[in-house]
Scaffold this motif. Structure first.
Motif, mmCIF file in Angstrom:
data_model
loop_
_atom_site.group_PDB
_atom_site.id
_atom_site.type_symbol
_atom_site.label_atom_id
_atom_site.label_comp_id
_atom_site.label_asym_id
_atom_site.label_seq_id
_atom_site.Cartn_x
_atom_site.Cartn_y
_atom_site.Cartn_z
ATOM 1 N N GLN A 111 61.021 115.324 -29.665
ATOM 2 C CA GLN A 111 60.462 114.295 -28.796
ATOM 3 C C GLN A 111 60.455 114.834 -27.357
ATOM 4 O O GLN A 111 61.232 114.419 -26.513
ATOM 5 C CB GLN A 111 61.311 113.012 -28.894
ATOM 6 N N PRO A 112 59.582 115.811 -27.076
ATOM 7 C CA PRO A 112 59.583 116.391 -25.736
ATOM 8 C C PRO A 112 58.886 115.482 -24.737
ATOM 9 O O PRO A 112 58.126 114.579 -25.092
ATOM 10 C CB PRO A 112 58.791 117.690 -25.925
ATOM 11 N N GLU A 113 59.128 115.742 -23.453
ATOM 12 C CA GLU A 113 58.435 115.007 -22.398
ATOM 13 C C GLU A 113 56.992 115.505 -22.321
ATOM 14 O O GLU A 113 56.741 116.707 -22.364
ATOM 15 C CB GLU A 113 59.136 115.227 -21.059
ATOM 16 N N ILE A 114 56.016 114.553 -22.225
ATOM 17 C CA ILE A 114 54.593 114.894 -22.235
ATOM 18 C C ILE A 114 53.916 114.161 -21.082
ATOM 19 O O ILE A 114 54.220 112.988 -20.821
ATOM 20 C CB ILE A 114 53.931 114.502 -23.571
ATOM 21 N N ARG A 115 53.023 114.865 -20.426
ATOM 22 C CA ARG A 115 52.221 114.258 -19.371
ATOM 23 C C ARG A 115 50.759 114.634 -19.591
ATOM 24 O O ARG A 115 50.457 115.716 -20.101
ATOM 25 C CB ARG A 115 52.673 114.724 -17.991
ATOM 26 N N SER A 116 49.854 113.715 -19.174
ATOM 27 C CA SER A 116 48.421 113.991 -19.293
ATOM 28 C C SER A 116 47.713 113.446 -18.062
ATOM 29 O O SER A 116 48.267 112.634 -17.305
ATOM 30 C CB SER A 116 47.840 113.360 -20.559
ATOM 31 N N GLY A 117 46.498 113.933 -17.863
ATOM 32 C CA GLY A 117 45.735 113.486 -16.700
ATOM 33 C C GLY A 117 44.245 113.704 -16.912
ATOM 34 O O GLY A 117 43.813 114.429 -17.823
ATOM 35 N N TRP A 118 43.454 113.058 -16.015
ATOM 36 C CA TRP A 118 41.999 113.097 -16.129
ATOM 37 C C TRP A 118 41.414 113.497 -14.789
ATOM 38 O O TRP A 118 41.819 113.020 -13.744
ATOM 39 C CB TRP A 118 41.440 111.723 -16.530
ATOM 40 N N SER A 119 40.424 114.372 -14.848
ATOM 41 C CA SER A 119 39.707 114.743 -13.623
ATOM 42 C C SER A 119 38.263 114.238 -13.646
ATOM 43 O O SER A 119 37.674 114.010 -12.597
ATOM 44 C CB SER A 119 39.727 116.271 -13.440
ATOM 45 N N VAL A 120 37.685 114.063 -14.854
ATOM 46 C CA VAL A 120 36.323 113.514 -14.977
ATOM 47 C C VAL A 120 36.311 112.541 -16.158
ATOM 48 O O VAL A 120 36.765 112.891 -17.261
ATOM 49 C CB VAL A 120 35.273 114.623 -15.203
ATOM 50 N N ARG A 121 35.806 111.335 -15.963
ATOM 51 C CA ARG A 121 35.632 110.336 -17.039
ATOM 52 C C ARG A 121 34.353 109.525 -16.749
ATOM 53 O O ARG A 121 34.388 108.318 -16.565
ATOM 54 C CB ARG A 121 36.857 109.443 -17.145
ATOM 55 N N THR A 122 33.239 110.224 -16.713
ATOM 56 C CA THR A 122 31.979 109.690 -16.200
ATOM 57 C C THR A 122 30.991 109.375 -17.328
ATOM 58 O O THR A 122 30.833 110.156 -18.270
ATOM 59 C CB THR A 122 31.340 110.713 -15.227
ATOM 60 N N VAL A 123 30.290 108.214 -17.188
ATOM 61 C CA VAL A 123 29.194 107.845 -18.078
ATOM 62 C C VAL A 123 27.905 107.818 -17.252
ATOM 63 O O VAL A 123 27.837 107.165 -16.202
ATOM 64 C CB VAL A 123 29.433 106.465 -18.728
ATOM 65 N N ASP A 124 26.903 108.597 -17.733
ATOM 66 C CA ASP A 124 25.592 108.616 -17.087
ATOM 67 C C ASP A 124 24.662 107.746 -17.953
ATOM 68 O O ASP A 124 24.130 108.199 -18.978
ATOM 69 C CB ASP A 124 25.081 110.056 -16.994
ATOM 70 N N ALA A 125 24.522 106.448 -17.554
ATOM 71 C CA ALA A 125 23.742 105.496 -18.362
ATOM 72 C C ALA A 125 22.276 105.890 -18.441
ATOM 73 O O ALA A 125 21.595 105.658 -19.455
ATOM 74 C CB ALA A 125 23.891 104.082 -17.787
ATOM 75 N N ARG A 126 21.754 106.524 -17.396
ATOM 76 C CA ARG A 126 20.345 106.893 -17.383
ATOM 77 C C ARG A 126 20.058 107.973 -18.422
ATOM 78 O O ARG A 126 19.060 107.902 -19.128
ATOM 79 C CB ARG A 126 19.955 107.378 -15.988
ATOM 80 N N ARG A 127 20.959 108.970 -18.543
ATOM 81 C CA ARG A 127 20.749 110.070 -19.494
ATOM 82 C C ARG A 127 21.478 109.838 -20.816
ATOM 83 O O ARG A 127 21.410 110.674 -21.714
ATOM 84 C CB ARG A 127 21.234 111.394 -18.876
ATOM 85 N N SER A 128 22.265 108.739 -20.900
ATOM 86 C CA SER A 128 23.053 108.424 -22.112
ATOM 87 C C SER A 128 23.995 109.573 -22.452
ATOM 88 O O SER A 128 24.059 110.060 -23.586
ATOM 89 C CB SER A 128 22.123 108.120 -23.307
ATOM 90 N N LEU A 129 24.705 110.055 -21.437
ATOM 91 C CA LEU A 129 25.672 111.146 -21.615
ATOM 92 C C LEU A 129 27.038 110.703 -21.078
ATOM 93 O O LEU A 129 27.136 109.910 -20.141
ATOM 94 C CB LEU A 129 25.234 112.404 -20.860
ATOM 95 N N ILE A 130 28.073 111.260 -21.689
ATOM 96 C CA ILE A 130 29.447 111.049 -21.222
ATOM 97 C C ILE A 130 30.083 112.416 -20.966
ATOM 98 O O ILE A 130 29.881 113.365 -21.729
ATOM 99 C CB ILE A 130 30.268 110.237 -22.249
ATOM 100 N N HIS A 131 30.858 112.509 -19.864
ATOM 101 C CA HIS A 131 31.558 113.760 -19.502
ATOM 102 C C HIS A 131 33.046 113.437 -19.362
ATOM 103 O O HIS A 131 33.438 112.629 -18.515
ATOM 104 C CB HIS A 131 31.013 114.327 -18.184
ATOM 105 N N LEU A 132 33.844 114.038 -20.225
ATOM 106 C CA LEU A 132 35.299 113.846 -20.195
ATOM 107 C C LEU A 132 35.970 115.195 -19.947
ATOM 108 O O LEU A 132 35.714 116.168 -20.675
ATOM 109 C CB LEU A 132 35.780 113.256 -21.530
ATOM 110 N N ARG A 133 36.794 115.236 -18.927
ATOM 111 C CA ARG A 133 37.544 116.464 -18.605
ATOM 112 C C ARG A 133 38.968 116.069 -18.230
ATOM 113 O O ARG A 133 39.166 115.146 -17.429
ATOM 114 C CB ARG A 133 36.896 117.236 -17.470
ATOM 115 N N GLY A 134 39.969 116.749 -18.818
ATOM 116 C CA GLY A 134 41.352 116.408 -18.519
ATOM 117 C C GLY A 134 42.309 117.461 -19.031
ATOM 118 O O GLY A 134 41.912 118.566 -19.406
ATOM 119 N N TRP A 135 43.598 117.103 -19.083
ATOM 120 C CA TRP A 135 44.632 118.059 -19.489
ATOM 121 C C TRP A 135 45.829 117.330 -20.053
ATOM 122 O O TRP A 135 46.022 116.122 -19.855
ATOM 123 C CB TRP A 135 45.068 118.929 -18.300
#
Length: 966
Positions: A16-40
């Motif tokens: 049960q190690p200590e875990i951390r996560s984060g997000w740098s991009v969580r964008t939805v482009d409704a016009r192009r119907s695309l999603i961009h997810l970037r994190g760690w």
């Protein structure tokens, strides 16, 4: 859960190690119907991929975690954790504001972390991720180095509907193996087949291979083919570390029936124990773990430790047991690994060797390498490399029974070897060995056959860089003084005092007087705390970049602790005498010519012209490139009362060897014992005046040395046979090329010098000529000027007889030169007047300065001249110039106390910093009416750039013939 392959047994327990996560991009482009997810994610457990699902659990997207993020690891610094990133662009019908659940999964599909992400509105400029539909993807999800050197493990998966029949693995363009989809991952089956019942069965693969010399970071390419050999796709991943056993060897000694195992162990988890298990069920825990192996640090996955090595000898092992071995690794968290040692890692009856000791004596410029070897075949050559330097020399080999017993060897005898010789011939570049440790490589040869070639391992260097010969702590001023000598290829710029291994303030500027690689030093500083008895003293030397060059410990040199009453605490008279003799014997002989100055007095800086004359000659000799040695009767603890002046003197006095007046009999006893114990210190057969030096030392105790007898009572009282015998012994031990002794009463010393030593007497004052001048002053100026001229009476013939013992004479003035030239061969006379030792003249005194300076010792001409000036001239000076001030410095003040109340007169007494007195003075006074030798006051004042008001007698020895009174 337990996973087992051939030759590999892994037991992994949940953590049960200590875990951390984060997000740098969580964008939805409704016009192009695309999603961009970037994190760690930062986790000690190894994550395999991340899935994104709606609130109802429907998985929308998935991405492998292949991108390492060292920037995250460095920023958050979670011990034992690694960071992985993802970057996903996919078509979507989601809208900004919706929330997705991100689940991070390990290789077995277990969830190790859950995080929520709320989508924001924005513009997605990236393209759709390659293979964006998970159903059509294939992956090489793990490529790690594990186990023995060259072993690696590959894991991955592929969508069954693709019809993958074979996966080929390429490293650096070479085929290293292949396999089929030989494993099943239930966590992928519902998504890789998308419910397609046409493609049941395995959807993953596990492959274990071997490639010699493989390194971390090497890319592995997995090439997927169908049953017709058609290329379906490729996946690539660089090799990383999970666990590694590097350079493992198992060597069996058939004669001794012992097994030696060694290697280096790297693991991402904390290790508790390592054991060898035999076929018979016997298990042996390896006792020598975490040995230093800095040469293998490049194999550590994170470069965390240099202590990765292990080694052990297992006794009483049967040959059958040695052929079937397993290694067991136990982790601190309860986990363990077990693997079989392949027969290729086992060797029999191999030679063994080690370098035990490397000793470099920079003082004598010598090198010694000691070690041992044991071989079942004859050895004809032992080849040693220290770093990049080959050690040249013929090894001296002898049977080493100690090693034989220590390791329980039977059969061939262990041989000890020693390679020693001058440093400059043993290696090509000696300065390359100036380090606390050097990598040492040892090879054994039988003619041209290499029997053993050990890798380069660091071996500590026992270096002798010098010695401290004197230590004084004066509690009256909290002053610490150390002196000694250094020999090192790099000259230190600063030195730091350490007391009991604790630094005292910051390093101070440090200078060495170097002669043929040996430098003598004198180090003085004030310390702001007490130094307890038994304190361990060191000097740490650093270069101009702050790099530590080495430490010099006091060793067995005692610390002379001076009490506030001026005595030495903690040492008996015998111990102090023994320390002084050891100090005499410790001075190394130098290749540079050595001049010894013998002064039968104490170098106290309140003294007069005789001391100035001695210092003048020493500075001249030092400037000419000689090593200068001063032998006098100073007490080492009294010199600390004048630290600045003594430090300045030591700039041109390389070695100072005091002979303490009160300890002379004990010094003679210790010195005689040393000569008898080591007669080779002096040339064989050397017997001045028909007797060895030890007998001359014994004769001096009885004051019966015939060379010191004198018919003149005044001269005989000044001859110190004990001091001269000790001084002569020291100069002979140093093999000095030149000896300069002061005054005629030092003449008996010249009978005891080595024939190769050129001995000179510096007359300073010709005593018989001085007696004439003082008698004349008594008769001409009165008995109050020279009350007892008879004490200066010296028989002229007796003085000339003593002076003739030296090979040459130094005279200080032309008057003395002419006097002796009429009585001694002029070729033996050398006129050596005073020089301007102070260097550059001082700037002019301030325009408004009305200060007059007189400097003098307590000496009849000085007392008479300044007393007459104060009685007759000073009142007129004050009347004409009321602001005039007369400052009188030196011991002459002791005879001038009756003038202390005169207006404008200041009796300063002995002054350490005379330069400050000269700096303020508008002119200097020299009002003597008679005198001998050279006028030191005159030369010194002129050297400082000051005008001098003097008498005709004060100008003696500056003009020929002397100026007459008008």
């Amino acid at each position: 859960m337990k996973h087992q392959d051939e030759g590999l047994n892994l037991l992994i327990r949940p953590e049960q190690p200590e875990i951390r996560s984060g997000w740098s991009v969580r964008t939805v482009d409704a016009r192009r119907s695309l999603i961009h997810l970037r994190g760690w994610i930062l986790s000690a457990a190894r994550p395999e991929r991340v899935e994104f699902a709606k609130a109802d659990g429907t998985v929308l997207f998935s991405s492998d975690l292949t991108e390492r993020r060292p920037d995250v690891s460095a920023r958050l610094d979670l011990p034992g954790a690694e960071s992985f990133g993802f970057n996903l662009v996919q078509p979507t019908d989601l809208i900004p504001g919706e929330t997705l659940t991100a689940r991070f999964l390990d290789f077995e599909g277990q969830t190790i972390h859950v995080s929520e992400v709320q989508l924001t509105e924005g513009v997605v400029r990236a393209s759709v991720t390659d293979g964006g539909v998970l159903k059509n993807s294939l992956s090489l999800s793990e490529a790690v180095l594990v186990g023995l050197e060259g072993d690696f493990l590959l894991r991955g998966w592929a969508s069954p509907h693709l019809g993958v029949a074979q996966i080929r693995f390429m490293i650096e363009g070479d085929l290293v193996g292949f396999c089929t989809l030989n494993a099943h991952r239930t966590d992928l089956s519902d998504r890789t087949s998308a419910g397609d019942s046409e493609h049941p069965g395995n959807n993953a693969f596990v492959f274990q291979g071997h490639r010699p010399g493989i390194m971390p970071g090497t890319p592995v390419v997995a090439v997927f083919h169908d049953r017709n050999g058609r290329l379906l796709g490729e996946a690539s991943r660089p090799l990383s570390y999970e666990f590694r056993l590097h350079d493992f060897r198992a060597i069996y000694d058939t004669e001794s029936r012992q097994l030696r195992v060694k290697g280096a162990l790297f693991s991402d988890r904390q290790i508790r124990a390592l054991a060898v298990q035999f076929q018979s069920g016997r298990s042996h825990a390896i006792t020598r773990l975490f040995l230093p192996r800095p040469q293998d640090v490049r194999f550590d996955p994170r470069g965390r430790t240099l202590y990765s090595g292990f080694e052990d000898r297992i006794p009483h092992v049967g040959e059958g047991d040695s052929r079937n071995l397993h290694l067991e690794l136990f982790y601190a968290d309860g986990g363990q690994r077990r693997w079989r040692v392949p027969i290729t890692a086992l060797a029999f009856d191999e030679p063994e060797a080690a370098i035990d000791e490397i000793t470099i004596d920079w003082v004598t410029s010598s090198l010694s390498v000691k070690g041992w070897y044991r071989s079942f075949e004859p050895v004809t050559d032992v080849e040693i490399h220290l770093g990049e330097e080959r050690v040249f020399g013929i090894p001296l080999c002898t049977a080493n029974e100690q090693v034989q017993k220590q390791f329980g060897f039977r059969g061939p005898m262990a041989q000890g070897f020693t390679v020693s010789g001058p440093l400059d011939t043993a290696v090509d570049h000696p300065e390359a060995l100036f380090a606390p440790a050097v990598p040492a490589r040892l090879a054994l040869r039988r003619k041209r056959q290499i029997l053993l070639d050990n890798p380069a391992l660091p071996v500590a260097v026992k270096a002798r860089i010098g010695a401290m010969t004197g230590l004084v702590f004066d509690r009256r001023k909290n002053l610490f003084h150390a002196e000694g000598y250094l020999a090192m290829p790099r000259i230190p710029a600063r030195a730091q005092l350490l007391i009991n291994d604790r630094p005292v303030d910051e390093p101070l500027p440090f200078s060495l007087s170097m002669h043929e690689g040996i430098g003598h030093f004198s180090f003085t500083r004030i310390i702001n705390h007490a130094m307890p008895p038994g304190s361990q003293v060191k000097l740490r030397f650093v270069d101009d970049r702050g790099q530590v060059l080495g430490d010099l410990a006091a060793g067995d040199t005692p610390l002379l602790s001076v009490s506030r009453q001026g005595g030495v605490d903690g040492l008996s008279s015998e111990q102090l005498a023994a320390h002084l003799v050891k100090r005499y014997l410790a001075v190394p002989r130098a290749k540079t010519p050595t001049i010894c100055f013998i002064y039968q007095g104490s170098v106290t800086f309140a003294a007069g012209g005789g001391i100035q004359r001695l210092l003048d000659l020493m500075q001249s000799a030092h400037a000419a490139g000689y090593r200068t040695v001063l032998i006098d009767r100073s007490e080492p603890w009294s010199l600390s009362m004048w630290p600045d002046t003594y430090r300045a003197m030591r700039a041109y006095c390389d070695v100072h060897l005091p002979i303490l007046q009160a300890y002379k009999p004990l010094i003679i006893k210790e010195l005689s014992a040393a000569l008898k114990a080591e007669p080779d210190r002096l040339p064989k057969g050397f017997a001045p005046l028909g007797k060895p030096m030890a007998e001359h030392l014994a004769d001096s105790l009885m004051k019966s040395d015939p060379s010191s007898r004198s018919s003149s009572a005044a001269l005989a009282a000044r001859i110190d046979p004990q001091f001269l015998a000790i001084a002569a012994t020291i100069t002979n031990l140093l093999d000095a090329e030149v000896v300069i002794s002061s005054h005629v009463w030092s003449a008996p010393l010249h009978d005891l010098l080595l024939p190769t030593t050129f001995g000179l007497i510096d007359t300073v004052d010709v005593q018989s000529l001085r007696a004439r001048i003082f008698h004349d002053a008594h008769n001409r100026l009165g008995a109050d000027v020279v009350p007892d001229p008879a004490k200066y009476d010296i028989d002229e013939e007796e003085e000339l007889r003593l002076l003739s013992k030296a090979k040459a004479l130094l005279t200080i003035s032309s008057v003395e030169q002419d006097f002796l030239a009429e009585r001694i061969a002029p070729a033996r006379l050398v006129l050596a007047g005073l020089t301007a030792r102070s260097g550059e003249p001082l700037p002019p005194a301030p325009d408004d300065s009305a200060e007059i300076l007189f400097v003098g010792n307590i000496y009849e001409p000085n007392v008479d001249g300044i007393s007459l000036f104060l009685d007759r001239a000073w009142p007129e000076v004050i009347a004409a110039i009321p602001q005039a001030r007369l400052r009188i410095a030196g011991r002459v003040c002791e005879a001038l106390k009756r003038f202390s109340r005169l207006p404008g007169v200041a009796l300063l007494g002995p002054v350490e910093d005379l330069e400050s007195c000269y700096r303020q003075a508008a002119l200097v006074l020299n009002p003597v009416r008679f005198g001998t030798g050279a006028s030191v006051k005159l030369v010194e004042a002129m050297a400082f750039g000051r005008a001098v008001v003097t008498t005709p007698a004060g100008l003696r020895a500056t003009r020929r013939p002397p100026m007459q009174r008008p």
